[in-house]
Scaffold this active site. Structure first.
Site, mmCIF file in Angstrom:
data_model
loop_
_atom_site.group_PDB
_atom_site.id
_atom_site.type_symbol
_atom_site.label_atom_id
_atom_site.label_comp_id
_atom_site.label_asym_id
_atom_site.label_seq_id
_atom_site.Cartn_x
_atom_site.Cartn_y
_atom_site.Cartn_z
ATOM 1 C CD GLN A 1 -2.695 -1.172 2.657
ATOM 2 O OE1 GLN A 1 -1.814 -1.543 3.534
ATOM 3 N NE2 GLN A 1 -3.598 -0.677 2.642
ATOM 4 C CG HIS B 1 -2.756 2.410 -2.172
ATOM 5 N ND1 HIS B 1 -2.864 2.408 -0.673
ATOM 6 C CD2 HIS B 1 -3.891 1.728 -2.495
ATOM 7 C CE1 HIS B 1 -3.871 1.826 -0.207
ATOM 8 N NE2 HIS B 1 -4.637 1.420 -1.506
#
Length: 231
Positions: free
Chosen positions: A89, A107
């Site tokens: 992430q 992300h």
């Protein structure tokens, strides 16, 4: 016997490298309202503020170095005989600098740019300014190639396919409250995978894991990797 591993990492892995986490006390979102710097609407209102914010994050990232957790995960990739996928992430490049190659940034990546006009992406670690132009279409609509709130994460089909094959799912340094990543443990468990959480403190979803270990990533991850590699 474990053959296929999917590892999810979050901000807690990079915190010990000096990169601030987002959701703890004193984290980035306590100093910058997320609606101003991490949404398409914030970019539309004040692109200069958004570009200044992420340019500062780039400078922070350049001065940071991979820690023992990053290095241990790269060692596991190099020494593991089965399938391994590292999903992060994090938008920093510390996993890459530590040597990880089987890696997906769900992300996005801080050291890349995205044209909001045509969708072209390119690598760049330079400070961003409003007058910067896309090398493909020439529009002055440059933004960081990161996933903002309200946008769909990258590589989701590949991630879900890997979770479906996983014998072991490991979550490291994540808060457990951001979806879809927070649901990965349930996705993997439904397919029969064993699940493990390594976190400084138990996450909000700790009860979904078969096993949880608490402590700093720089200690927990090398210990776990040593176990996996039979050291």
């Amino acid at each position: 016997m474990v053959g296929s591993i999917v590892i999810l990492t979050g901000a807690g892995v990079s915190a010990e490298s000096g990169l601030g986490t987002f959701r703890d006390a004193g984290g980035l979102w306590t100093r910058y309202p997320l609606e101003d710097v991490a949404t398409p609407e914030g970019y539309a209102r004040d692109p200069g503020l958004v570009l200044e914010f992420y340019s500062a994050r780039r400078e922070n990232c350049r001065t940071a170095a991979p820690n023992a957790a990053h290095r241990a995960l790269a060692e596991l990739e190099a020494g593991w005989g089965g399938e391994l996928l590292l999903v992060t992430q994090n938008i920093d490049d510390l996993h890459e600098r530590a040597g990880s190659r089987r890696l997906l940034h769900m992300h996005g990546e801080l050291m890349r740019c995205l044209c909001a006009a045509c969708g072209h992406r390119w690598p760049s670690d330079a400070p961003m300014q409003e007058q910067d132009r896309c090398p493909a279409c020439g529009a002055a609509r440059v933004r960081p190639d990161v996933v903002w709130f309200g946008e769909y994460p990258y590589h989701m089909e590949e991630i879900w396919a890997s979770l479906a094959r996983a014998d072991l799912f490991v979550s490291i340094g994540t808060s457990g409250n951001v979806y879809p990543a927070a649901g990965f443990v349930q996705d993997a468990a439904r397919r029969g995978a064993r699940t493990l959480e390594l976190n400084l403190e138990p996450s909000e979803g700790v009860s979904d894991f078969d096993e949880a270990r608490a402590g700093p990533a720089s200690r927990l991850v090398p210990e776990w990797v040593a176990e996996m590699l039979g050291r």
